[in-house]
Design a protein around this motif. Structure first.
Motif, mmCIF file in Angstrom:
data_model
loop_
_atom_site.group_PDB
_atom_site.id
_atom_site.type_symbol
_atom_site.label_atom_id
_atom_site.label_comp_id
_atom_site.label_asym_id
_atom_site.label_seq_id
_atom_site.Cartn_x
_atom_site.Cartn_y
_atom_site.Cartn_z
ATOM 1 N N UNK A 42 -75.542 -25.924 -49.790
ATOM 2 C CA UNK A 42 -75.974 -27.074 -50.207
ATOM 3 C C UNK A 42 -74.838 -28.191 -51.211
ATOM 4 N N UNK A 43 -73.989 -27.192 -51.537
ATOM 5 C CA UNK A 43 -72.840 -27.931 -52.541
ATOM 6 C C UNK A 43 -71.522 -28.661 -51.540
ATOM 7 N N UNK A 44 -71.774 -28.390 -50.199
ATOM 8 C CA UNK A 44 -70.659 -28.966 -49.426
ATOM 9 C C UNK A 44 -71.089 -30.299 -48.856
ATOM 10 N N UNK A 45 -70.200 -31.304 -48.525
ATOM 11 C CA UNK A 45 -70.426 -32.457 -47.998
ATOM 12 C C UNK A 45 -70.776 -32.284 -46.217
ATOM 13 N N UNK A 46 -71.348 -33.242 -45.888
ATOM 14 C CA UNK A 46 -72.006 -33.417 -44.648
ATOM 15 C C UNK A 46 -71.045 -32.678 -43.664
ATOM 16 N N UNK A 47 -69.817 -33.260 -43.406
ATOM 17 C CA UNK A 47 -69.347 -32.681 -42.296
ATOM 18 C C UNK A 47 -68.901 -31.297 -42.461
ATOM 19 N N UNK B 41 -70.552 -28.979 -44.212
ATOM 20 C CA UNK B 41 -71.849 -28.365 -44.328
ATOM 21 C C UNK B 41 -72.003 -27.969 -42.659
ATOM 22 N N UNK B 42 -72.097 -29.258 -41.793
ATOM 23 C CA UNK B 42 -72.049 -28.948 -40.387
ATOM 24 C C UNK B 42 -71.476 -27.774 -39.830
ATOM 25 N N UNK B 43 -70.074 -27.804 -40.198
ATOM 26 C CA UNK B 43 -69.190 -26.929 -39.766
ATOM 27 C C UNK B 43 -69.311 -25.535 -40.098
ATOM 28 N N UNK B 44 -69.887 -25.387 -41.147
ATOM 29 C CA UNK B 44 -70.099 -23.947 -41.838
ATOM 30 C C UNK B 44 -71.302 -23.411 -41.075
ATOM 31 N N UNK B 45 -72.303 -24.352 -41.082
ATOM 32 C CA UNK B 45 -73.502 -23.794 -40.305
ATOM 33 C C UNK B 45 -73.015 -23.097 -39.024
ATOM 34 N N UNK B 46 -72.170 -23.848 -38.165
ATOM 35 C CA UNK B 46 -71.856 -23.318 -36.847
ATOM 36 C C UNK B 46 -70.884 -21.784 -37.208
ATOM 37 N N UNK B 47 -70.171 -21.658 -38.186
ATOM 38 C CA UNK B 47 -69.592 -20.643 -38.696
ATOM 39 C C UNK B 47 -70.252 -19.613 -38.918
ATOM 40 N N UNK B 48 -71.336 -19.907 -39.814
ATOM 41 C CA UNK B 48 -72.296 -18.868 -40.240
ATOM 42 C C UNK B 48 -72.958 -18.383 -39.175
ATOM 43 N N UNK C 19 -55.311 -13.827 -48.409
ATOM 44 C CA UNK C 19 -55.973 -12.671 -49.081
ATOM 45 C C UNK C 19 -55.275 -12.609 -50.619
ATOM 46 N N UNK C 20 -54.051 -13.051 -50.678
ATOM 47 C CA UNK C 20 -53.486 -13.163 -52.155
ATOM 48 C C UNK C 20 -53.530 -14.546 -52.826
ATOM 49 N N UNK C 21 -54.394 -15.383 -52.459
ATOM 50 C CA UNK C 21 -54.517 -16.739 -53.164
ATOM 51 C C UNK C 21 -55.377 -16.735 -54.279
ATOM 52 N N UNK C 22 -55.443 -17.668 -54.895
ATOM 53 C CA UNK C 22 -56.019 -17.759 -56.118
ATOM 54 C C UNK C 22 -57.218 -18.591 -55.799
ATOM 55 N N UNK C 23 -58.689 -18.156 -56.109
ATOM 56 C CA UNK C 23 -59.708 -19.051 -55.529
ATOM 57 C C UNK C 23 -59.587 -20.202 -56.166
ATOM 58 N N UNK C 24 -59.402 -20.812 -57.214
ATOM 59 C CA UNK C 24 -59.212 -22.139 -57.770
ATOM 60 C C UNK C 24 -58.369 -23.018 -56.797
ATOM 61 N N UNK C 25 -57.479 -22.615 -56.049
ATOM 62 C CA UNK C 25 -56.571 -23.298 -54.920
ATOM 63 C C UNK C 25 -57.508 -23.534 -53.597
ATOM 64 N N UNK C 26 -58.563 -22.949 -53.468
ATOM 65 C CA UNK C 26 -59.268 -23.152 -52.205
ATOM 66 C C UNK C 26 -60.115 -24.153 -52.237
ATOM 67 N N UNK C 27 -60.582 -24.903 -51.153
ATOM 68 C CA UNK C 27 -61.592 -25.813 -50.980
ATOM 69 C C UNK C 27 -62.942 -25.322 -51.001
ATOM 70 N N UNK C 28 -63.773 -25.984 -51.082
ATOM 71 C CA UNK C 28 -65.217 -25.702 -51.157
ATOM 72 C C UNK C 28 -65.870 -24.699 -50.037
ATOM 73 N N UNK C 29 -65.362 -25.371 -48.814
ATOM 74 C CA UNK C 29 -65.690 -24.455 -47.564
ATOM 75 C C UNK C 29 -65.019 -22.860 -47.461
ATOM 76 N N UNK C 30 -63.854 -23.044 -48.029
ATOM 77 C CA UNK C 30 -63.042 -21.888 -48.093
ATOM 78 C C UNK C 30 -63.704 -20.791 -49.168
#
Length: 369
Positions: free
Chosen positions: A162-167, A169-176, A127-138
């Motif tokens: 579409x901007x995420x790498x394959x692995x 992206x597949x993880x985020x599909x399940x999360x979504x 919650x208190x993190x800076x967005x620039x410190x996050x990964x693409x998926x985060x």
């Protein structure tokens, strides 16, 4: 939540027609994917649904309310784009709460709701993190939480993975998919990735040249395509030119480009002797065995030589020369029956598994006996 109805939707840009009289119904709480190649009109359709584009003609309803002429801020929709568009100088929770702040929600309430949405997307500890410190998926999870925080009737997603790498992206599909089940909001998701659509969707609407070619459950559109375009677009297949030699009670006997007759089930479709067909042989529906000689060729089998072996990670693709024409089939790496270039093999199939398409691309029948 709300249903969505698009009626006769059309969008022109000068002489270019991007969307051409499209009709679409999305059920309340459904996750529908608009799937199609680049330039088919899927993102333009989504933008008209969200109010970011004005239709040249047609109507948009969200629930029972006509919203065609409403600006985006008067529609209870929210959109997640390819770009995360997070404010770099705001914390994660401030980013998620931003839309609520614009709506005049009190600070305590908006922070509470923002925390709830961050928990839903499993980002509560950031919650208190800076967005620039996050990964693409985060970052994508935070953008999703921000859109969900305002409690939209319909969440619109324009190729958000579409901007995420394959692995990832597949993880985020399940999360979504899990997030949709948790919040029970109507989702309309645009993608060109068929695997993504199959993973996510309750229903898939396949777009082609500005209109919907077919809509149905993922298994339905794959197993029962209405056109050659859909058969080629969804997965890989072997397309073989053929000419109708004889019409039978259940279909046709057709002469193929690899000098073998095939029995094709076309049911009672209107097919005549001499008609040209494209016959689809899905690689997963082919049976292959080593043989010596050509005995056994007929309407459901053909013999040829393996010419090329292509390793594709978890699978191996084999190309079979059938006298100038080729079919390919695939096996999992490590399968008990492995083949090599130079092997003579018999390729066979069940006639019920073949799909036939007329010269205009329309389906003429499959598996009807």
């Amino acid at each position: 939540m709300a249903s969505v109805t698009l009626s006769g939707l059309r969008k022109e840009y000068g002489d270019l027609t991007a969307v051409d009289g499209l009709d679409l119904d999305v059920d309340d709480g459904e996750l529908l994917c608009l799937l199609g190649p680049s330039g088919c009109g899927k993102s333009t359709t989504l933008r008209m649904l969200g109010g970011l584009e004005t239709p040249t003609d047609g109507d948009v309803h969200i629930g029972d309310e006509p919203v065609t002429d409403q600006p985006p801020y008067e529609r209870n929709t929210s959109m997640v784009f390819q770009s995360w568009a997070l404010f770099p100088r705001k914390s994660v929770i401030e980013n998620v709460a931003f839309g609520l702040k614009m709506d005049g929600v009190s600070e305590d309430e908006r922070r509470e709701r923002a925390r709830e949405m961050l928990d839903v997307v499993e980002m509560g500890e950031f919650v208190d993190h800076d967005p620039t410190d996050l990964s693409g998926g985060q970052k994508q999870r935070v953008a999703l939480a921000r859109s969900l925080a305002i409690e939209p009737d319909v969440l619109l997603l324009d190729e958000p993975l579409s901007n995420l790498d394959k692995r990832l992206r597949e993880q985020m599909q399940l999360e979504l998919r899990n997030i949709h089940d948790a919040v029970e909001t109507t989702f309309v998701h645009v993608t060109h990735d068929q695997n993504e659509a199959f993973t996510l969707a309750d229903s898939i609407a396949i777009m082609h040249d500005g209109d919907i070619e077919q809509i149905g459950a993922p298994r339905e559109v794959y197993d029962d395509p209405v056109s050659l375009f859909i058969e080629e677009f969804l997965g890989d297949t072997n397309l073989v030119d053929a000419t109708v030699a004889e019409v039978t009670e259940t279909g046709v006997i057709a002469d193929t480009a690899f000098d073998t007759e095939v029995d094709v089930r076309t049911g009672d479709a209107a097919v005549a002797q001499g008609d040209g067909l494209s016959v689809s042989f899905r690689p997963e529906e082919l049976d292959v065995e080593r043989v010596e000689g050509t005995d056994g060729d007929g309407a459901s089998a053909v013999t040829g030589e393996i010419t090329d072996v292509l390793y594709r990670g978890s699978t191996v693709r084999f190309y079979v020369d059938l006298g100038g024409e080729h079919l390919f089939f695939e096996q999992s790496v490590g399968a008990d029956t492995a083949f090599s270039a130079g092997d003579v093999v018999r390729v066979s199939w069940d006639p019920d598994d073949l799909l036939a398409f007329a010269a205009d691309g329309a389906r003429v029948g499959r598996g009807e006996t």
